[in-house]
Design a protein around this motif. Structure first.
Motif, PDB file in Angstrom:
ATOM      1  N   ALA A 187       0.523  -1.168   0.255  1.00  0.00           N
ATOM      2  CA  ALA A 187       0.087  -0.148  -0.123  1.00  0.00           C
ATOM      3  C   ALA A 187       0.785   1.187   0.382  1.00  0.00           C
ATOM      4  O   ALA A 187       0.337   2.084  -0.848  1.00  0.00           O
ATOM      5  CB  ALA A 187      -1.279  -0.374   1.467  1.00  0.00           C
ATOM      6  N   HIS A 189       2.383   1.449  -3.487  1.00  0.00           N
ATOM      7  CA  HIS A 189       1.222   1.549  -4.272  1.00  0.00           C
ATOM      8  C   HIS A 189       0.199   2.282  -4.283  1.00  0.00           C
ATOM      9  O   HIS A 189      -0.471   3.053  -5.541  1.00  0.00           O
ATOM     10  CB  HIS A 189       0.659  -0.090  -5.614  1.00  0.00           C
ATOM     11  CG  HIS A 189       1.588  -0.868  -5.888  1.00  0.00           C
ATOM     12  ND1 HIS A 189       2.544  -0.057  -6.751  1.00  0.00           N
ATOM     13  CD2 HIS A 189       2.396  -2.002  -5.353  1.00  0.00           C
ATOM     14  CE1 HIS A 189       3.367  -1.562  -7.373  1.00  0.00           C
ATOM     15  NE2 HIS A 189       3.409  -1.969  -5.997  1.00  0.00           N
ATOM     16  N   ARG A 190      -0.364   2.191  -3.286  1.00  0.00           N
ATOM     17  CA  ARG A 190      -1.920   2.953  -2.712  1.00  0.00           C
ATOM     18  C   ARG A 190      -1.260   3.755  -2.241  1.00  0.00           C
ATOM     19  O   ARG A 190      -1.988   3.380  -0.287  1.00  0.00           O
ATOM     20  CB  ARG A 190      -2.797   2.043  -3.089  1.00  0.00           C
ATOM     21  CG  ARG A 190      -4.354   2.895  -3.261  1.00  0.00           C
ATOM     22  CD  ARG A 190      -5.501   2.015  -3.496  1.00  0.00           C
ATOM     23  NE  ARG A 190      -5.300   1.028  -2.140  1.00  0.00           N
ATOM     24  CZ  ARG A 190      -6.522   1.422  -1.467  1.00  0.00           C
ATOM     25  NH1 ARG A 190      -6.666   2.610  -1.129  1.00  0.00           N
ATOM     26  NH2 ARG A 190      -6.665   0.683  -0.438  1.00  0.00           N
TER      27      ARG A 190
END
Length: 291
Positions: A12, A15-16
């Motif tokens: 996370a 990537h996010r």
């Protein structure tokens, strides 16, 4: 702490990263800053951001993040534990794991006075800002204030803490101040834990800022806590400190101090997270019993 959950956190972050802000925005906030007992039981885990990794005889106890998160999640799963105090990296990990629903969250603010550094008393605000505490919907911020009368950089730290008390209070957030009279010995900063010194530190911290309406004090348990608590009308949470060599004596001292009218709870870190027998649940339950 399962390895796949740790991988999820790292993925996370890679990537996010917005997932952490989303978790902060959707977190269920507590109805009260105290728990079911009417007292606060807050787990502290902001040590690592200041380079403090030791607990008891283990010099790198807190360096294993997976182990630390596991211990924190175990403690926070107890309903009587109503809050956490930590640096942003740990709070974000706990938010992602869903461990902070309904808990009071306090962000650690000044971590620049690294443990053992020559500039330790010049404790710069390198963590949460008052603005970020409001933006991420935290309940308050905590700051460390070492008052070394022989170190001129104390004045800058004191001024910075006063500004943070002002900004947090104006935003309706708790300003948790942890004051010590400090001195340097053997080229290390030491805290004076005499009753007189802790009383003086409490009196000075109580007067920070243009209002004390939202200020709490985080104070160590020392001899004659009645005199210390009598120095202020502010809410006081007791500092647990490192894992005690004699846990029973430490618990007895906490219990006695908790009888004082303005002592509203405990803010304990390593004593609960790294007890001598490594039984976090039992250590938390013992603290709950005191409340």
């Amino acid at each position: 702490m399962p390895a796949d959950r740790l991988r999820e956190i790292t993925r996370a972050r890679l990537h996010r990263p917005a997932a952490f802000a989303e978790a902060a925005a959707s977190r269920e906030r507590p109805d009260s800053l105290v728990g079911p007992s009417g007292r606060a039981l807050i787990v502290a885990a902001d040590h690592t951001a200041r380079g403090t990794l030791r607990s008891g005889a283990r010099p790198l106890a807190m360096a294993d993040r997976a182990d630390l998160l596991d211990r924190l999640c175990t403690a926070l799963a107890r309903p009587e534990v109503n809050g956490v105090l930590a640096s942003a990296d740990i709070i974000e990990d706990l938010l992602f794991l869903g461990a902070l629903e309904g808990k009071a969250v306090f962000g650690s603010m000044n971590r620049g006075g690294l443990s053992g550094a020559r500039w330790e008393v010049d404790d710069r605000f390198t963590g949460y800002t008052p603005e970020a505490i409001s933006r991420f919907r935290l309940e308050g911020g905590k700051m460390l204030l070492r008052l070394d009368y022989a170190d001129s950089s104390t004045a800058r730290t004191m001024e910075s803490c006063a500004a943070a008390v002002n900004a947090l209070g104006d935003a309706g957030k708790v300003a948790m101040v942890e004051p010590f009279i400090a001195y340097r010995a053997d080229d290390l900063v030491r805290n004076d834990l005499s009753t007189e010194a802790v009383t003086r530190a409490a009196a000075i911290a109580s007067g920070l800022g243009h209002s004390s309406m939202h200020t709490w004090l985080k104070l160590p348990v020392v001899a004659d806590m009645e005199r210390v608590a009598a120095a202020t009308t502010l809410p006081v949470v007791l500092l647990g400190g490192d894992a005690a060599a004699d846990p029973e004596a430490a618990y007895a001292a906490w219990a006695k101090a908790l009888e004082l009218p303005n002592v509203v709870g405990l803010t304990v870190g390593r004593s609960l997270l790294y007890p001598a027998d490594d039984d976090v649940e039992t250590a938390v339950d013992t603290a709950v019993g005191l409340l």
